[in-house]
Write a protein that holds these residues in place. Structure first.
Motif, PDB file in Angstrom:
ATOM      1  N   PRO A   2       0.835  -1.207   0.000  1.00 28.37           N
ATOM      2  CA  PRO A   2       0.000   0.000   0.000  1.00 28.37           C
ATOM      3  C   PRO A   2       0.869   1.258   0.000  1.00 28.37           C
ATOM      4  CG  PRO A   2       0.067  -0.978   2.174  1.00 28.37           C
ATOM      5  CD  PRO A   2       0.787  -1.924   1.259  1.00 28.37           C
ATOM      6  N   ASP A   3       0.296   2.340  -0.482  1.00 27.49           N
ATOM      7  CA  ASP A   3       0.993   3.624  -0.457  1.00 27.49           C
ATOM      8  C   ASP A   3       0.863   4.288   0.911  1.00 27.49           C
ATOM      9  OD1 ASP A   3       1.891   3.950  -3.301  1.00 27.49           O
ATOM     10  OD2 ASP A   3      -0.245   3.576  -3.607  1.00 27.49           O
ATOM     11  N   TYR A  18      -5.738  -0.020   4.179  1.00 24.63           N
ATOM     12  CA  TYR A  18      -4.664   0.225   3.222  1.00 24.63           C
ATOM     13  C   TYR A  18      -5.164   1.098   2.079  1.00 24.63           C
ATOM     14  CZ  TYR A  18      -2.025  -3.522   5.524  1.00 24.63           C
ATOM     15  OH  TYR A  18      -1.349  -4.299   6.425  1.00 24.63           O
ATOM     16  N   VAL A  19      -4.359   2.081   1.708  1.00 23.59           N
ATOM     17  CA  VAL A  19      -4.697   3.014   0.639  1.00 23.59           C
ATOM     18  C   VAL A  19      -3.725   2.809  -0.517  1.00 23.59           C
ATOM     19  CG1 VAL A  19      -4.983   5.442  -0.010  1.00 23.59           C
ATOM     20  CG2 VAL A  19      -5.525   4.689   2.339  1.00 23.59           C
ATOM     21  N   TYR A  20      -4.296   2.664  -1.701  1.00 20.09           N
ATOM     22  CA  TYR A  20      -3.504   2.465  -2.914  1.00 20.09           C
ATOM     23  C   TYR A  20      -3.783   3.625  -3.865  1.00 20.09           C
ATOM     24  CZ  TYR A  20      -3.066  -2.232  -1.072  1.00 20.09           C
ATOM     25  OH  TYR A  20      -2.810  -3.306  -0.261  1.00 20.09           O
ATOM     26  N   ARG A  22      -3.577   5.344  -7.424  1.00 17.25           N
ATOM     27  CA  ARG A  22      -3.512   4.857  -8.804  1.00 17.25           C
ATOM     28  C   ARG A  22      -3.545   6.035  -9.769  1.00 17.25           C
ATOM     29  NH1 ARG A  22      -1.550   1.212  -6.712  1.00 17.25           N
ATOM     30  NH2 ARG A  22      -2.337  -0.906  -6.597  1.00 17.25           N
ATOM     31  N   ASP A  33      -6.887  -4.194 -10.375  1.00 17.42           N
ATOM     32  CA  ASP A  33      -6.343  -3.886  -9.050  1.00 17.42           C
ATOM     33  C   ASP A  33      -7.251  -4.369  -7.926  1.00 17.42           C
ATOM     34  OD1 ASP A  33      -4.069  -2.703 -10.052  1.00 17.42           O
ATOM     35  OD2 ASP A  33      -4.800  -0.650  -9.833  1.00 17.42           O
ATOM     36  N   LEU A  37      -6.452  -7.135  -4.564  1.00 17.32           N
ATOM     37  CA  LEU A  37      -6.189  -6.614  -3.229  1.00 17.32           C
ATOM     38  C   LEU A  37      -6.874  -7.494  -2.192  1.00 17.32           C
ATOM     39  CD1 LEU A  37      -6.685  -2.807  -3.932  1.00 17.32           C
ATOM     40  CD2 LEU A  37      -4.516  -4.063  -3.767  1.00 17.32           C
ATOM     41  N   ASP A  41      -8.016  -6.275   4.170  1.00 21.46           N
ATOM     42  CA  ASP A  41      -7.342  -4.977   4.357  1.00 21.46           C
ATOM     43  C   ASP A  41      -8.293  -3.808   4.142  1.00 21.46           C
ATOM     44  OD1 ASP A  41      -4.996  -6.323   4.851  1.00 21.46           O
ATOM     45  OD2 ASP A  41      -4.284  -6.166   2.781  1.00 21.46           O
ATOM     46  N   PRO A  43      -9.312  -2.242   1.460  1.00 20.97           N
ATOM     47  CA  PRO A  43      -8.516  -1.251   0.740  1.00 20.97           C
ATOM     48  C   PRO A  43      -9.316  -0.043   0.248  1.00 20.97           C
ATOM     49  CG  PRO A  43      -8.828  -3.218  -0.595  1.00 20.97           C
ATOM     50  CD  PRO A  43      -9.405  -3.508   0.744  1.00 20.97           C
ATOM     51  N   VAL A  45      -8.921   2.513  -2.933  1.00 19.28           N
ATOM     52  CA  VAL A  45      -8.233   2.777  -4.191  1.00 19.28           C
ATOM     53  C   VAL A  45      -8.559   4.216  -4.564  1.00 19.28           C
ATOM     54  CG1 VAL A  45      -8.048   2.174  -6.628  1.00 19.28           C
ATOM     55  CG2 VAL A  45      -8.338   0.369  -4.908  1.00 19.28           C
ATOM     56  N   THR A  69     -13.910  -2.791  -0.733  1.00 24.11           N
ATOM     57  CA  THR A  69     -13.013  -1.746  -1.217  1.00 24.11           C
ATOM     58  C   THR A  69     -13.789  -0.445  -1.404  1.00 24.11           C
ATOM     59  OG1 THR A  69     -11.668  -3.373  -2.379  1.00 24.11           O
ATOM     60  CG2 THR A  69     -11.486  -1.102  -3.141  1.00 24.11           C
TER      61      THR A  69
END
Length: 163
Positions: A2-3, A18-20, A22, A33, A37, A41, A43, A45, A69
């Motif tokens: 993750p970022d 968790y942050v992604y 893109r 994506d 994932l 988590d 996530p 996005v 998500t």
């Protein structure tokens, strides 16, 4: 990887989120994506551009919900975190609730509609007006996942009882 990892130290019931980030706004790439994932988590996005409406929007939204998500683009994130509202505390509550547990594909228009519905519903609940309160309850219940909807509808219920 993750970022960004979001953590709520004051709430043991919430797991890390968790942050992604893109750079793409292409629906096929976002589908790729999201499907890869880890659901546990929860996530987020965050597309660093504007998601364009497409025929895949409903399918992408359904996939995001199935994978726990939250999908946002920059415009939706900006609207969520700093949009106009007569009630700044309510606006922060909405933003925190969606960030902590939202799951679906949210665009700027949806976030704006959510803020308006909750603001109008909160004002109606404070005045004891059935119609405005019920409209907000219906919007929140129809458009958000059950845990998130419950948190926001509880706030409206509390305002109703406190009048």
């Amino acid at each position: 990887m993750p970022d960004v990892v979001m953590r709520w130290p004051h709430d043991d019931d919430l797991s890390d989120r968790y942050v992604y980030l893109r750079s793409t706004t292409n629906a096929d790439e976002l589908v790729f994506d999201i499907t890869r994932l880890a659901r546990q988590d929860r996530p987020i996005v965050l597309a660093l551009g504007a998601l364009r409406p497409s025929f895949d929007a409903r399918a992408l939204d359904s996939l995001a919900i199935d994978h726990h998500t939250l999908g946002l683009d920059l415009a939706a994130f900006a609207e969520l975190t700093s949009g106009e509202s007569a009630d700044a505390a309510l606006r922060r509550l909405i933003a925190n609730t969606v960030i902590e547990g939202g799951q679906s594909l949210l665009d700027e228009r949806f976030v704006s509609r959510l803020a308006r519905a909750m603001t109008t519903g909160a004002q109606a609940a404070r005045r004891g007006e059935h119609e405005g309160t019920e409209d907000a309850l219906a919007f929140v219940s129809d458009m958000l996942s059950p845990p998130i909807a419950r948190r926001l509808t509880t706030i409206l219920g509390t305002l109703w009882r406190a009048r």
